[in-house]
Enzyme design. Structure first.
Site, PDB file in Angstrom:
ATOM      1  N   ASP A 117       0.828  -1.200   0.000  1.00 32.52           N
ATOM      2  CA  ASP A 117       0.000   0.000   0.000  1.00 32.52           C
ATOM      3  C   ASP A 117       0.867   1.256   0.000  1.00 32.52           C
ATOM      4  O   ASP A 117       2.004   1.256   0.483  1.00 32.52           O
ATOM      5  CB  ASP A 117      -0.897   0.041   1.247  1.00 32.52           C
ATOM      6  CG  ASP A 117      -2.064  -0.915   1.161  1.00 32.52           C
ATOM      7  OD1 ASP A 117      -2.351  -1.409   0.059  1.00 32.52           O
ATOM      8  OD2 ASP A 117      -2.687  -1.163   2.212  1.00 32.52           O
ATOM      9  N   PHE A 118       0.311   2.324  -0.495  1.00 31.89           N
ATOM     10  CA  PHE A 118       0.951   3.642  -0.494  1.00 31.89           C
ATOM     11  C   PHE A 118       1.501   3.992   0.885  1.00 31.89           C
ATOM     12  O   PHE A 118       2.637   4.465   1.028  1.00 31.89           O
ATOM     13  CB  PHE A 118      -0.090   4.674  -0.951  1.00 31.89           C
ATOM     14  CG  PHE A 118       0.265   6.107  -0.690  1.00 31.89           C
ATOM     15  CD1 PHE A 118       1.192   6.763  -1.482  1.00 31.89           C
ATOM     16  CD2 PHE A 118      -0.351   6.812   0.336  1.00 31.89           C
ATOM     17  CE1 PHE A 118       1.510   8.095  -1.253  1.00 31.89           C
ATOM     18  CE2 PHE A 118      -0.048   8.140   0.575  1.00 31.89           C
ATOM     19  CZ  PHE A 118       0.887   8.785  -0.222  1.00 31.89           C
TER      20      PHE A 118
END
Length: 312
Positions: free
Chosen positions: A67-68
């Site tokens: 994830d970011f």
């Protein structure tokens, strides 16, 4: 803590076929959006322009996703053969991942297995998020399994927090964040699945880190431990006061765990038949012919579930 930059890329493993980077938090792996001036793809191209492959969409073959907001170990294959070898490890469920996290509250149990099925959240205003089975708007929930071990209790900015090691046994989108939230102990700094606070002293990042990665390919075993970012010396807001489990001992146990037999075509972790007693298990399936493109579809879909957060 310093934000990420194109020039600042940490490499924790390198061979002829693979790179493993320690991804900075709040950095996307790749993006087609022109406004994204910082991505892992751009960091790699800056550091290793000679390794960029024009035959790929982004220049590099990312073996999985983060994830970011999540930091930590991410593996990059440097050629098509290496990518295929890593793909087979994911397909056969031979990859081991473990994450470090700071969770809200003091978890009383020393170990927890979280088994809530996870599906897409169709509730208005919750697009691109996930939820557990039984929640309003939960669509197509799939079996999901996470092991949690409590390492320390302490305080983060004065609030009770537990430091934990998380081992996902399945690979659903946002699985660890959803499971921790469902347990009542969301990840510190998770603005999607945690408590939204207007406090000015809210954490500078989401406290979830891909700590350990093991990919036993046919030609080499890619195994790394990234540095622990959740230490008082690195973040003065984190003040541990009770040690419950040694992280070093858990790492030794992870390293000592034998890799699954690639010839074992048994059920995937968390599947119903995996929980049957020995005498009740079905006989092994017959040897299968080589995989076709159509048969690769379900596994590619599974791999895609280690997904990025959407651009916003």
């Amino acid at each position: 803590m310093e934000p990420g930059s194109v020039e600042n890329l940490s490499i924790v493993y390198r061979s002829r076929d693979f790179l493993v980077v320690n991804k900075h938090w709040d950095v996307r792996i790749d993006s087609k959006a022109w406004r994204e001036t910082l991505t892992l793809q751009k960091q790699l191209r800056y550091r290793f322009p000679e390794l960029a492959d024009p035959d790929t969409c982004y220049g590099f073959r990312f073996c999985h996703q983060l994830d970011f907001s999540t930091s930590g170990a991410l593996c990059v294959a440097l050629n098509k053969a290496a990518a295929g070898s890593a793909y087979r490890c994911f397909k056969e469920r031979r990859v081991t991942k473990a994450y470090l996290a700071l969770l809200r509250g003091h978890i009383q149990e020393s170990r927890v297995t979280i088994s809530h099925a996870i599906g897409r959240n169709s509730t208005e205003g919750r697009a691109h998020t996930m939820c557990i089975e039984g929640s309003q708007g939960c669509e197509n929930p799939k079996p999901s399994l996470t092991d949690l071990v409590v390492l320390e209790h302490g305080l983060y900015a004065g609030d009770p927090v537990s430091k934990v090691l998380l081992k996902p046994l399945t690979g659903r989108t946002h699985q660890l964040r959803v499971h921790c939230s469902a347990l009542g102990h969301p990840v510190v700094g998770d603005l999607t699945y945690g408590e939204v606070s207007g406090r000015e002293d809210r954490p500078f990042r989401m406290m979830l880190h891909a700590f350990y990665l093991r990919i036993p390919t046919d030609t080499e075993c890619v195994e790394v431990c990234t540095p622990d970012p959740f230490l008082p010396s690195l973040d003065a807001c984190w003040s541990p006061h009770t040690l419950l489990q040694s992280l070093d001992q858990l790492v030794q146990a992870l390293r000592a765990t034998p890799d699954p037999d690639p010839e074992d075509r048994g059920p995937r972790p968390g599947s119903p038949s995996a929980l049957l007693p020995g005498p009740g298990r079905p006989p092994p399936p017959p040897t299968k012919p080589p995989e076709t493109e159509a048969q690769r579809g379900p596994c590619l879909q599974w791999l895609s579930e280690w997904t990025l957060e959407p651009d916003s």
